[in-house]
Design a protein around this motif. Structure first.
Motif, PDB file in Angstrom:
ATOM      1  N   LEU A  60       0.870  -1.136   0.006  1.00 58.22           N
ATOM      2  CA  LEU A  60       0.096  -0.188  -0.065  1.00 58.22           C
ATOM      3  C   LEU A  60       0.479   1.550  -0.114  1.00 58.22           C
ATOM      4  N   ARG A  61       1.919   1.604   0.719  1.00 60.93           N
ATOM      5  CA  ARG A  61       2.783   2.389   0.787  1.00 60.93           C
ATOM      6  C   ARG A  61       3.055   2.332  -0.755  1.00 60.93           C
ATOM      7  N   LEU A  63       2.360   2.191  -3.674  1.00 60.04           N
ATOM      8  CA  LEU A  63       1.035   1.883  -4.801  1.00 60.04           C
ATOM      9  C   LEU A  63       0.947   3.866  -4.427  1.00 60.04           C
ATOM     10  N   GLY A  64       0.629   4.173  -2.590  1.00 55.05           N
ATOM     11  CA  GLY A  64       0.794   5.314  -2.647  1.00 55.05           C
ATOM     12  C   GLY A  64       1.687   6.015  -3.614  1.00 55.05           C
ATOM     13  N   ASN A  65       3.035   5.568  -3.250  1.00 54.98           N
ATOM     14  CA  ASN A  65       4.233   6.454  -3.953  1.00 54.98           C
ATOM     15  C   ASN A  65       3.792   6.353  -5.255  1.00 54.98           C
ATOM     16  N   GLU A  66       3.285   5.244  -5.694  1.00 61.92           N
ATOM     17  CA  GLU A  66       3.978   4.966  -7.718  1.00 61.92           C
ATOM     18  C   GLU A  66       2.132   6.180  -7.902  1.00 61.92           C
ATOM     19  N   ALA A  67       1.202   6.307  -7.181  1.00 62.40           N
ATOM     20  CA  ALA A  67       0.235   7.163  -7.540  1.00 62.40           C
ATOM     21  C   ALA A  67       1.102   8.813  -8.029  1.00 62.40           C
ATOM     22  N   ASP A  68       1.993   9.401  -7.562  1.00 62.49           N
ATOM     23  CA  ASP A  68       2.684  10.213  -8.162  1.00 62.49           C
ATOM     24  C   ASP A  68       3.753  10.272  -9.284  1.00 62.49           C
TER      25      ASP A  68
END
Length: 80
Positions: A60-61, A63-68
């Motif tokens: 999840l961490r 994926l959150g970083n990948e969103a940018d």
């Protein structure tokens, strides 16, 4: 399965704390294996050759970083 996905060329991720198994008995020796032992052995068997093994929180961490950034699994696969 994870093995088949890897054989077909997919970058495969197994989320270790989102999978489970059961106690098993060897058909050859009748030795008892606990669910935890089976889980560890299966994850070890899949690791590196067939799949990246990650925990939910790390995924999840990532994926959150990948969103940018642009979509891709490179950052997630680097977790293992």
């Amino acid at each position: 399965t994870a093995r088949m996905a890897a054989n077909l060329g997919f970058d495969t991720i197994v989320v270790s704390d989102a999978t489970a198994t059961f106690d098993r008995h060897s058909p050859v020796t009748s030795r008892h294996f606990t669910a935890d032992e089976m889980h560890d052995v299966e994850l070890t068997s899949l690791s590196e050759e067939f799949a990246g093994i990650v925990e939910t929180e790390d995924l999840l961490r990532a994926l959150g970083n990948e969103a940018d950034r642009e979509p891709g699994l490179d950052g997630i696969l680097a977790l293992h």
